[in-house]
Write an enzyme that holds these catalytic residues in place. Structure first.
Site, PDB file in Angstrom:
ATOM      1  N   GLY A  13      46.834  46.290  35.710  1.00  0.00           N
ATOM      2  CA  GLY A  13      45.662  45.786  34.996  1.00  0.00           C
ATOM      3  C   GLY A  13      45.113  44.564  35.695  1.00  0.00           C
ATOM      4  N   GLN A  38      40.345  37.035  37.213  1.00  0.00           N
ATOM      5  CA  GLN A  38      41.401  36.965  38.224  1.00  0.00           C
ATOM      6  C   GLN A  38      40.846  37.077  39.645  1.00  0.00           C
ATOM      7  OE1 GLN A  38      44.045  39.905  35.932  1.00  0.00           O
ATOM      8  NE2 GLN A  38      45.537  38.638  37.003  1.00  0.00           N
ATOM      9  N   CYS A  91      52.256  39.527  36.168  1.00  0.00           N
ATOM     10  CA  CYS A  91      50.822  39.313  36.296  1.00  0.00           C
ATOM     11  C   CYS A  91      50.489  39.092  37.768  1.00  0.00           C
ATOM     12  CB  CYS A  91      50.416  38.090  35.477  1.00  0.00           C
ATOM     13  SG  CYS A  91      48.667  37.685  35.573  1.00  0.00           S
ATOM     14  N   LEU A  92      49.408  39.713  38.233  1.00  0.00           N
ATOM     15  CA  LEU A  92      49.034  39.551  39.638  1.00  0.00           C
ATOM     16  C   LEU A  92      48.662  38.096  39.960  1.00  0.00           C
ATOM     17  CD1 LEU A  92      46.915  42.787  40.190  1.00  0.00           C
ATOM     18  CD2 LEU A  92      49.269  42.342  40.926  1.00  0.00           C
ATOM     19  N   HIS A 144      47.541  41.598  27.101  1.00  0.00           N
ATOM     20  CA  HIS A 144      47.747  40.682  28.232  1.00  0.00           C
ATOM     21  C   HIS A 144      46.408  40.414  28.938  1.00  0.00           C
ATOM     22  CE1 HIS A 144      50.011  39.455  32.054  1.00  0.00           C
ATOM     23  NE2 HIS A 144      48.773  39.633  32.473  1.00  0.00           N
ATOM     24  N   GLU A 145      45.653  41.469  29.186  1.00  0.00           N
ATOM     25  CA  GLU A 145      44.371  41.310  29.898  1.00  0.00           C
ATOM     26  C   GLU A 145      43.344  40.586  29.024  1.00  0.00           C
ATOM     27  OE1 GLU A 145      44.435  41.792  32.938  1.00  0.00           O
ATOM     28  OE2 GLU A 145      46.261  42.978  33.009  1.00  0.00           O
ATOM     29  N   HIS A 200      43.527  36.944  29.361  1.00  0.00           N
ATOM     30  CA  HIS A 200      42.860  36.392  30.544  1.00  0.00           C
ATOM     31  C   HIS A 200      41.410  36.029  30.223  1.00  0.00           C
ATOM     32  CE1 HIS A 200      45.781  36.712  33.741  1.00  0.00           C
ATOM     33  NE2 HIS A 200      46.038  37.981  33.471  1.00  0.00           N
TER      34      HIS A 200
HETATM   35 NI    NI Z   1      47.658  39.108  34.170  1.00  0.00          NI
END
Ligand code: NI
Length: 171
Positions: free
Chosen positions: A46, A51, A92-93, A134-135, A138
């Site tokens: 995701g 991000q 998380c990226l 989670h997204e 962000h």
């Molecule tokens: Ni993340």
């Protein structure tokens, strides 16, 4: 399509609240295409637009085994459908190589606009529920390590900074 640079903690842009998209047009679709390519290149499941430094309420996701079922969420809204929460070890990226447990509601309703700007409503459970929550965080400037203790959070940020520095020197 192009692969964009993924911001990592403690980049202050990750703390920004993202703005709603007014219209799902070709510019937004181009953004979503880049996001999917960036997510696949980084082996993530995701990605939120912030991000890659774009403060818009756009999320992409792919939970399929073959990584050939990209999903697009514009202006998503989630509503918990249960008070039952479950811990899941999240990554998380923007926080590479760090994993820790976060508790979230196990079932949520998701309303959003799809790639074509059509309104959709779905019930998310299991990994889908974890990932969309989670997204969504962000979009409000929240990263999963914000749920951890201060000690764990500071340690995670330092490890990421070190990792990014090492990778930068190797490049
Ligand atoms: Ni993340």
């Amino acid at each position: 399509m192009s692969i964009r640079t993924i911001l990592t903690v403690p980049d202050p842009r990750l703390k920004l609240a993202s703005k709603p998209v007014e219209r799902v047009d070709d510019d937004v679709r181009a953004l979503m295409d880049d996001m999917v390519e960036t997510m696949y290149a980084a082996d993530g499941i995701g990605l939120a637009a912030i991000q890659i430094g774009v403060p818009k309420r756009v999320i992409v996701m792919d939970l399929s085994d073959l990584r050939d079922e990209p999903r697009y969420f514009v202006n998503p809204v989630i509503t918990p459908l249960t008070e039952e929460v479950r811990p899941y070890s999240e990554g998380c990226l923007s926080v590479p190589e760090i994993y820790d447990e976060v508790e979230r509601p196990v079932r949520v309703k998701v309303n959003y606009l799809d790639y074509d700007g059509e309104p959709r409503e779905e019930i998310a459970e299991d990994l889908y529920a974890v990932c969309i929550q989670h997204e969504m965080d962000h979009l409000e400037g929240v990263v999963f390590i914000d749920y951890l203790s201060r000690l764990k959070r500071d340690r995670a940020v330092r490890r990421v900074q070190k990792l990014v520095k090492t990778k930068g020197e190797a490049a």
